[in-house]
Design a protein around this motif. Structure first.
Motif, PDB file in Angstrom:
ATOM      1  N   ASP A  68       0.826  -1.204   0.000  1.00 19.29           N
ATOM      2  CA  ASP A  68       0.000   0.000   0.000  1.00 19.29           C
ATOM      3  C   ASP A  68       0.860   1.252   0.000  1.00 19.29           C
ATOM      4  O   ASP A  68       1.844   1.350   0.747  1.00 19.29           O
ATOM      5  CB  ASP A  68      -0.910   0.033   1.250  1.00 19.29           C
ATOM      6  N   ASN A  69       0.466   2.211  -0.858  1.00 21.50           N
ATOM      7  CA  ASN A  69       1.050   3.558  -0.823  1.00 21.50           C
ATOM      8  C   ASN A  69       2.574   3.551  -0.923  1.00 21.50           C
ATOM      9  O   ASN A  69       3.276   4.174  -0.131  1.00 21.50           O
ATOM     10  CB  ASN A  69       0.620   4.287   0.457  1.00 21.50           C
ATOM     11  N   LEU A  70       3.088   2.837  -1.929  1.00 20.78           N
ATOM     12  CA  LEU A  70       4.530   2.755  -2.121  1.00 20.78           C
ATOM     13  C   LEU A  70       4.914   3.281  -3.496  1.00 20.78           C
ATOM     14  O   LEU A  70       4.127   3.219  -4.443  1.00 20.78           O
ATOM     15  CB  LEU A  70       5.010   1.306  -1.998  1.00 20.78           C
ATOM     16  N   ASP A  71       6.133   3.778  -3.598  1.00 18.94           N
ATOM     17  CA  ASP A  71       6.706   4.167  -4.883  1.00 18.94           C
ATOM     18  C   ASP A  71       7.838   3.201  -5.194  1.00 18.94           C
ATOM     19  O   ASP A  71       8.904   3.258  -4.579  1.00 18.94           O
ATOM     20  CB  ASP A  71       7.227   5.605  -4.824  1.00 18.94           C
ATOM     21  N   ILE A  72       7.601   2.292  -6.141  1.00 20.51           N
ATOM     22  CA  ILE A  72       8.615   1.312  -6.515  1.00 20.51           C
ATOM     23  C   ILE A  72       9.021   1.511  -7.975  1.00 20.51           C
ATOM     24  O   ILE A  72       9.426   0.566  -8.660  1.00 20.51           O
ATOM     25  CB  ILE A  72       8.139  -0.132  -6.264  1.00 20.51           C
ATOM     26  N   GLY A  73       8.914   2.735  -8.451  1.00 21.35           N
ATOM     27  CA  GLY A  73       9.302   3.054  -9.812  1.00 21.35           C
ATOM     28  C   GLY A  73      10.778   2.790 -10.049  1.00 21.35           C
ATOM     29  O   GLY A  73      11.598   2.893  -9.138  1.00 21.35           O
ATOM     30  N   ASN A  74      11.095   2.421 -11.304  1.00 22.04           N
ATOM     31  CA  ASN A  74      12.470   2.164 -11.743  1.00 22.04           C
ATOM     32  C   ASN A  74      13.090   0.903 -11.144  1.00 22.04           C
ATOM     33  O   ASN A  74      14.265   0.623 -11.387  1.00 22.04           O
ATOM     34  CB  ASN A  74      13.376   3.357 -11.425  1.00 22.04           C
ATOM     35  N   ILE A  90      -0.068   2.108  -5.698  1.00 19.56           N
ATOM     36  CA  ILE A  90       1.351   1.836  -5.943  1.00 19.56           C
ATOM     37  C   ILE A  90       1.811   2.613  -7.174  1.00 19.56           C
ATOM     38  O   ILE A  90       1.216   2.507  -8.248  1.00 19.56           O
ATOM     39  CB  ILE A  90       1.591   0.333  -6.163  1.00 19.56           C
ATOM     40  N   GLN A  91       2.857   3.401  -7.016  1.00 23.38           N
ATOM     41  CA  GLN A  91       3.461   4.117  -8.128  1.00 23.38           C
ATOM     42  C   GLN A  91       4.677   3.313  -8.590  1.00 23.38           C
ATOM     43  O   GLN A  91       5.673   3.234  -7.877  1.00 23.38           O
ATOM     44  CB  GLN A  91       3.870   5.530  -7.705  1.00 23.38           C
ATOM     45  N   SER A  92       4.570   2.709  -9.750  1.00 24.91           N
ATOM     46  CA  SER A  92       5.653   1.850 -10.221  1.00 24.91           C
ATOM     47  C   SER A  92       6.020   2.211 -11.662  1.00 24.91           C
ATOM     48  O   SER A  92       6.179   1.342 -12.516  1.00 24.91           O
ATOM     49  CB  SER A  92       5.247   0.375 -10.123  1.00 24.91           C
TER      50      SER A  92
END
Length: 224
Positions: A68-74, A90-92
């Protein structure tokens, strides 16, 4: 590839999760799934911390985890298992994944913009307000998904499969659909504008685009 060890709890058919060692830098095989391990919340937190602290994640087995509510981009994921998991906000963006399993998971308000995902499976998953815009989604399994108000615009869907998928208010504008399979899929409020629908695999019995939900699946190749 992650190990296919079953949970040792009697009667459980889920995969045992990966355990993070005390130094928080190595994945180890566990004996129980997330539901049946002694400290589920602690194990989840440890796995999430491992993901957030590494740019490349290999052979992680996180069956049933909630993110929940994570930024796992790149970040880069190789041979990981996220079956039966939930992804919320999720921002991925620009994520890279190879041979990963997301089957029977839920994606709500997630962004995969400009990602590169290949040879991976989302079979049976539910996508709500999910964005894959501008992504390379090649050789993936989207069979049986339910997609609601989601976007695949400007994406390469070459040789991906949406067999028996339910697509509702989902956009596939300007997509490469060459060899993308939509057998027995149903749709409502879907746009394929500027996409090469003639090169998609639509109906084993006849040509043409799939029909609206509740229709007789007549040719809809002129979909706007």
């Amino acid at each position: 590839m992650y190990l296919f060890h079953k949970c040792e709890y009697p009667g459980c058919t889920s995969f045992a999760i990966s355990r993070v060692n005390q130094e928080k830098d190595t994945l180890e095989d566990s004996t129980f799934c997330l539901k049946h391990c002694p400290s589920p919340e602690e194990e989840s937190a440890s796995i999430i911390q491992y993901i957030m602290s590494h740019d490349k994640i290999i052979n992680l087995n996180a069956d049933g985890i909630a993110l929940d509510n994570l930024d796992i981009g790149n970040k880069k994921f190789y041979g990981c298992n996220f079956q039966h998991s939930s992804f919320n906000n999720i921002q991925s963006n620009m994520l890279r994944a190879r041979m990963c399993m997301f089957d029977f998971s839920t994606f709500s308000d997630c962004s995969f913009t400009q990602s590169n995902i290949q040879f991976s499976s989302f079979s049976g998953s539910k996508l709500v307000h999910a964005t894959f815009t501008g992504s390379d989604l090649i050789h993936n399994n989207f069979n049986g998904i339910t997609s609601y108000q989601s976007s695949f615009d400007d994406s390469d869907l070459y040789n991906s499969r949406f067999i028996k998928a339910i697509l509702i208010n989902t956009s596939m504008i300007n997509c490469n659909l060459k060899k993308a399979a939509f057998y027995e899929a149903a749709r409502e409020g879907v746009s394929f504008k500027l996409s090469n629908t003639r090169e998609a695999l639509i109906d084993r019995r006849k040509g043409g685009m799939i029909g609206e939900i509740g229709s007789n699946f007549d040719d809809a190749g002129d979909e706007q």
